[in-house]
Design a protein around this motif. Structure first.
Motif, PDB file in Angstrom:
ATOM      1  N   CYS A   6       0.829  -1.204   0.000  1.00  0.00           N
ATOM      2  CA  CYS A   6       0.000   0.000   0.000  1.00  0.00           C
ATOM      3  C   CYS A   6       0.865   1.258   0.000  1.00  0.00           C
ATOM      4  O   CYS A   6       0.548   2.244  -0.675  1.00  0.00           O
ATOM      5  CB  CYS A   6      -0.921   0.004   1.216  1.00  0.00           C
ATOM      6  SG  CYS A   6      -2.265  -1.200   1.155  1.00  0.00           S
ATOM      7  N   VAL A  62       2.469   1.724  -3.545  1.00  0.00           N
ATOM      8  CA  VAL A  62       1.458   2.189  -4.513  1.00  0.00           C
ATOM      9  C   VAL A  62       1.123   3.650  -4.275  1.00  0.00           C
ATOM     10  O   VAL A  62       0.992   4.436  -5.226  1.00  0.00           O
ATOM     11  CB  VAL A  62       0.190   1.312  -4.401  1.00  0.00           C
ATOM     12  CG1 VAL A  62      -0.963   1.937  -5.197  1.00  0.00           C
ATOM     13  CG2 VAL A  62       0.474  -0.096  -4.908  1.00  0.00           C
ATOM     14  N   GLY A  87       1.880   7.002  -6.758  1.00  0.00           N
ATOM     15  CA  GLY A  87       0.680   7.596  -7.329  1.00  0.00           C
ATOM     16  C   GLY A  87       0.638   9.106  -7.174  1.00  0.00           C
ATOM     17  O   GLY A  87       1.458   9.692  -6.461  1.00  0.00           O
ATOM     18  N   TRP A  89      -8.169   2.731 -11.031  1.00  0.00           N
ATOM     19  CA  TRP A  89      -7.844   1.674 -10.080  1.00  0.00           C
ATOM     20  C   TRP A  89      -8.858   1.518  -8.956  1.00  0.00           C
ATOM     21  O   TRP A  89      -8.833   0.515  -8.245  1.00  0.00           O
ATOM     22  CB  TRP A  89      -6.457   1.911  -9.480  1.00  0.00           C
ATOM     23  CG  TRP A  89      -5.368   1.966 -10.500  1.00  0.00           C
ATOM     24  CD1 TRP A  89      -4.635   3.054 -10.872  1.00  0.00           C
ATOM     25  CD2 TRP A  89      -4.889   0.883 -11.304  1.00  0.00           C
ATOM     26  NE1 TRP A  89      -3.721   2.736 -11.849  1.00  0.00           N
ATOM     27  CE2 TRP A  89      -3.849   1.405 -12.129  1.00  0.00           C
ATOM     28  CE3 TRP A  89      -5.221  -0.467 -11.403  1.00  0.00           C
ATOM     29  CZ2 TRP A  89      -3.169   0.604 -13.048  1.00  0.00           C
ATOM     30  CZ3 TRP A  89      -4.535  -1.258 -12.312  1.00  0.00           C
ATOM     31  CH2 TRP A  89      -3.520  -0.726 -13.117  1.00  0.00           C
ATOM     32  N   THR A 132      -8.015  -4.065  -6.769  1.00  0.00           N
ATOM     33  CA  THR A 132      -6.961  -3.056  -6.914  1.00  0.00           C
ATOM     34  C   THR A 132      -7.196  -1.868  -5.995  1.00  0.00           C
ATOM     35  O   THR A 132      -6.246  -1.257  -5.492  1.00  0.00           O
ATOM     36  CB  THR A 132      -6.874  -2.569  -8.363  1.00  0.00           C
ATOM     37  OG1 THR A 132      -8.143  -2.010  -8.769  1.00  0.00           O
ATOM     38  CG2 THR A 132      -6.517  -3.716  -9.311  1.00  0.00           C
ATOM     39  N   VAL A 172      -5.030   1.336  -2.977  1.00  0.00           N
ATOM     40  CA  VAL A 172      -5.006   2.747  -3.375  1.00  0.00           C
ATOM     41  C   VAL A 172      -5.608   3.593  -2.257  1.00  0.00           C
ATOM     42  O   VAL A 172      -6.668   3.256  -1.719  1.00  0.00           O
ATOM     43  CB  VAL A 172      -5.794   2.961  -4.682  1.00  0.00           C
ATOM     44  CG1 VAL A 172      -5.761   4.432  -5.096  1.00  0.00           C
ATOM     45  CG2 VAL A 172      -5.227   2.087  -5.802  1.00  0.00           C
TER      46      VAL A 172
END
Length: 244
Positions: free
Chosen positions: A29, A32, A36, A62, A82, A86
């Motif tokens: 996590c 990601v 991002g 996502w 997914t 995020v």
């Protein structure tokens, strides 16, 4: 006898390595999020309006969009999975990961690594899908590990109800108090229930996903472990404003 010894040996080795799955989920996590647009650390996403536009597109790609989930496309059906990795802000990420770190480690130790990973992903997926089904016409994107972590809390309530939890309550000036886990977790569930009754259909916290995840986690633990001895060893947790 030999099989029993092998199983015990494997359990000892797993315990010695610690909660690998929990730490791996937290690391996943975090990576990601850092890569991002919401982290603001990647200059390739631009700044100002450009960054906001990139973030919106990223979340729609996502995250779960309820009015698109049940279109039948493979990409749409993958988004409840997914979306678990995020997060929308630093506070969102850190709050969720704190709960996962504290409660996930002990739940993983009780369930075992493969079972815990499957449990986390499946309950998280179902919690996301349930929220989308209840808000099928909504174009608002849903992201975050909240549903899966709520399921971990529900399982923790059944598996370790008497574990001692150190909690920080804002309305008591963050005074640390120790309570049995069942008191803290039932209080948390009640707060989610009240908040869900007041929540609108617009952007905000997906309290319904929390309630569904928590219920799924508790029911799974009850069905899977009700015939086994539950553990009541001490645990330390921090419960504050952040909601999983």
């Amino acid at each position: 006898m030999l099989c029993h010894m092998i199983v015990r040996w494997r359990a000892v080795r797993e315990a010695a390595r610690g909660p690998v799955v929990t730490h791996g989920l937290i690391a996943g996590c975090a990576v990601v999020f850092v890569l991002g647009p919401a982290s603001g650390l990647d200059p390739s996403y631009g700044t100002g309006e450009e960054l906001l536009s990139a973030g919106t597109a990223y979340f729609r790609r996502w995250g779960v969009v309820p009015d698109e989930l049940f279109t039948g496309t493979p990409r749409a059906w993958l988004t409840p999975l997914t979306a678990l990795f995020v997060h929308g802000s630093w506070l969102h990420l850190l709050g969720n990961m704190l709960f996962l770190y504290v409660f996930g480690a002990m739940a993983e130790g009780r369930m075992g690594r493969p079972a815990f990973l499957a449990f986390y992903l499946c309950t998280g997926y179902l919690a996301m899908a349930a929220y989308a089904a209840a808000n099928a016409g909504s174009p608002q994107t849903l992201v975050g590990a909240s549903g899966a972590i709520s399921a971990v809390l529900g399982a923790f309530l059944f598996l370790l109800p008497r574990a001692r939890v150190t909690s920080l309550f804002p309305f008591l000036f963050f005074l640390p108090l120790r309570f049995p886990a069942w008191i803290v977790l039932l209080f948390w569930f009640a707060l989610q229930w009240v908040a869900a009754q007041r929540a609108g259909s617009g952007p905000g916290v997906a309290y319904l996903a929390h309630l569904v995840g928590f219920s799924l986690g508790f029911l799974y633990a009850w069905a899977r472990y009700r015939g086994t001895t539950r553990v009541s060893r001490p645990a330390t947790a921090t419960e504050g404003d952040s909601q999983p």
